[in-house]
Design a protein around this motif. Sequence first.
Motif, short mmCIF file in Angstrom:
data_model
loop_
_atom_site.label_atom_id
_atom_site.label_comp_id
_atom_site.label_asym_id
_atom_site.label_seq_id
_atom_site.Cartn_x
_atom_site.Cartn_y
_atom_site.Cartn_z
N HIS A 78 20.84 -48.29 6.94
CA HIS A 78 21.43 -47.56 8.18
C HIS A 78 20.61 -47.91 9.39
O HIS A 78 19.24 -47.74 9.34
CB HIS A 78 21.65 -46.12 8.02
CG HIS A 78 22.39 -45.74 7.15
ND1 HIS A 78 22.94 -44.32 6.86
CD2 HIS A 78 23.34 -46.32 6.27
CE1 HIS A 78 23.68 -44.33 5.72
NE2 HIS A 78 24.10 -45.55 5.41
N VAL A 79 20.96 -48.25 10.47
CA VAL A 79 20.18 -48.90 11.76
C VAL A 79 20.64 -48.33 12.91
O VAL A 79 22.00 -48.54 13.25
CB VAL A 79 20.50 -50.53 11.66
CG1 VAL A 79 19.20 -50.96 12.90
CG2 VAL A 79 19.89 -51.21 10.44
N TRP A 80 19.77 -47.71 13.76
CA TRP A 80 20.07 -47.44 15.02
C TRP A 80 19.23 -47.99 16.02
O TRP A 80 18.03 -48.12 15.81
CB TRP A 80 19.28 -45.55 15.07
CG TRP A 80 20.20 -44.69 14.40
CD1 TRP A 80 20.99 -43.81 14.82
CD2 TRP A 80 20.28 -44.29 12.96
NE1 TRP A 80 21.43 -42.90 13.94
CE2 TRP A 80 21.12 -43.28 12.77
CE3 TRP A 80 19.23 -44.92 11.77
CZ2 TRP A 80 21.24 -42.57 11.42
CZ3 TRP A 80 19.60 -44.25 10.88
CH2 TRP A 80 20.35 -43.20 10.63
N PRO A 81 19.96 -49.04 16.66
CA PRO A 81 19.32 -49.85 17.62
C PRO A 81 18.47 -49.17 18.53
O PRO A 81 18.73 -47.83 18.95
CB PRO A 81 20.40 -50.42 18.32
CG PRO A 81 21.47 -50.37 17.63
CD PRO A 81 21.49 -48.87 16.76
N GLU A 82 17.35 -49.71 19.25
CA GLU A 82 16.76 -49.04 20.10
C GLU A 82 17.38 -48.95 21.33
O GLU A 82 18.47 -49.60 21.65
CB GLU A 82 15.31 -50.01 20.64
CG GLU A 82 14.47 -49.48 21.66
CD GLU A 82 13.26 -50.28 21.76
OE1 GLU A 82 12.47 -49.89 22.45
OE2 GLU A 82 13.19 -51.45 21.14
N SER A 83 17.32 -47.70 22.14
CA SER A 83 18.23 -47.29 23.26
C SER A 83 17.12 -46.51 24.46
O SER A 83 16.16 -46.22 23.89
CB SER A 83 19.20 -46.20 22.77
OG SER A 83 19.93 -45.86 23.85
N ASP A 84 17.85 -46.27 25.47
CA ASP A 84 17.29 -45.64 26.59
C ASP A 84 17.36 -44.13 26.34
O ASP A 84 16.34 -43.23 26.80
CB ASP A 84 17.77 -45.78 27.98
CG ASP A 84 17.57 -47.47 28.19
OD1 ASP A 84 16.80 -47.94 27.79
OD2 ASP A 84 18.58 -47.93 28.94
N VAL A 85 18.17 -43.59 25.31
CA VAL A 85 18.22 -42.28 24.98
C VAL A 85 18.49 -42.11 23.61
O VAL A 85 18.83 -42.88 22.94
CB VAL A 85 19.62 -41.75 25.61
CG1 VAL A 85 19.33 -41.57 27.25
CG2 VAL A 85 20.73 -42.29 25.18
N VAL A 86 18.01 -40.92 23.08
CA VAL A 86 17.90 -40.61 21.73
C VAL A 86 19.33 -40.59 21.25
O VAL A 86 20.25 -39.81 21.80
CB VAL A 86 17.22 -39.46 21.49
CG1 VAL A 86 17.29 -39.00 19.83
CG2 VAL A 86 15.84 -39.32 21.60
N SER A 87 19.80 -41.38 20.20
CA SER A 87 20.99 -41.32 19.55
C SER A 87 21.38 -39.81 18.96
O SER A 87 20.59 -39.09 18.54
CB SER A 87 21.19 -42.47 18.45
OG SER A 87 22.29 -42.33 17.55
N PRO A 88 22.72 -39.40 19.29
CA PRO A 88 23.06 -38.30 18.81
C PRO A 88 23.16 -38.28 17.06
O PRO A 88 23.37 -37.23 16.41
CB PRO A 88 24.53 -37.81 19.27
CG PRO A 88 24.98 -39.41 19.59
CD PRO A 88 23.90 -39.92 20.15
N GLY A 89 23.44 -39.56 16.43
CA GLY A 89 23.27 -39.83 15.22
C GLY A 89 24.77 -38.98 14.43
O GLY A 89 25.69 -39.35 15.27
#
Length: 249
Positions: A94-105
């Motif tokens: 499971h991958v959450w890409p780097e972002s400007d804001v925290v992902s809500p998941g």
Amino acid sequence: MSTTSQNSAGDHRFPRGLAEILGGDGARTGLSHLEKAAWEIRVEPRPFVTWLTALLEDDAKVAEIAGRSYWHPNGFAKLVLHTAAEPEFRIRLHVWPESDVVSPGESNPHSHRWEFASHILVGTGMHMVEFTEVTEGGKPFRRYRYGADPANPAALVAAGEVRLRRTRSPHVVRGEVYSCDTDVVHTVRPIDARLTATVVIQGPRRTPTTVVYCEPGESDDQPNGVLSEADFRELVTAVLAASEPEAAS
């Protein structure tokens, strides 16, 4: 991009080694087996990283994996790296890409039809919130059954209105293992906006359906997004680059 042989990616010793852990004693794969497999990756990540590199270099495997993987509506990728029938298990990334804001998941509380154990390979960690149904207090939700419609197994079938109360909020940081039984209802999100990746060892399906909860007014139409081969290559390349210090330690 060169194509490696079947023995180097499709028949790699890493998934064979996990299969021995999960079914080597002849018992049906259970949560303790899954936790042991996840800890194996925690203690020695290099075999997993080597296998992931081999997958990335195998054009046929990239196409196969991208075809059964997808983007979750909340913006992270579910990569199904390996499936096996005997013993029955899956290896997912499971991958959450780097972002400007925290992902809500995963914003909708939900349970699973199978047990799993996961290891934080890249990133700061994950924040979970676990819930239970209550008759008083808590917050109102609409309950749905996932997998209850034979004509459309991915559909959410309405199953009444309930109230949910938070029971605990565990944090799991990089290098730790989190395990989950089928009766746990939870949400999951990264701790921060950095690239985050978890290795998930999924066991056999235990129940035909599972529950998903939506807040009142929230749409139950939340389709998954198509994950391309280019997406897979980009995500895995980023994960490999970020995991190098861990694998080398």
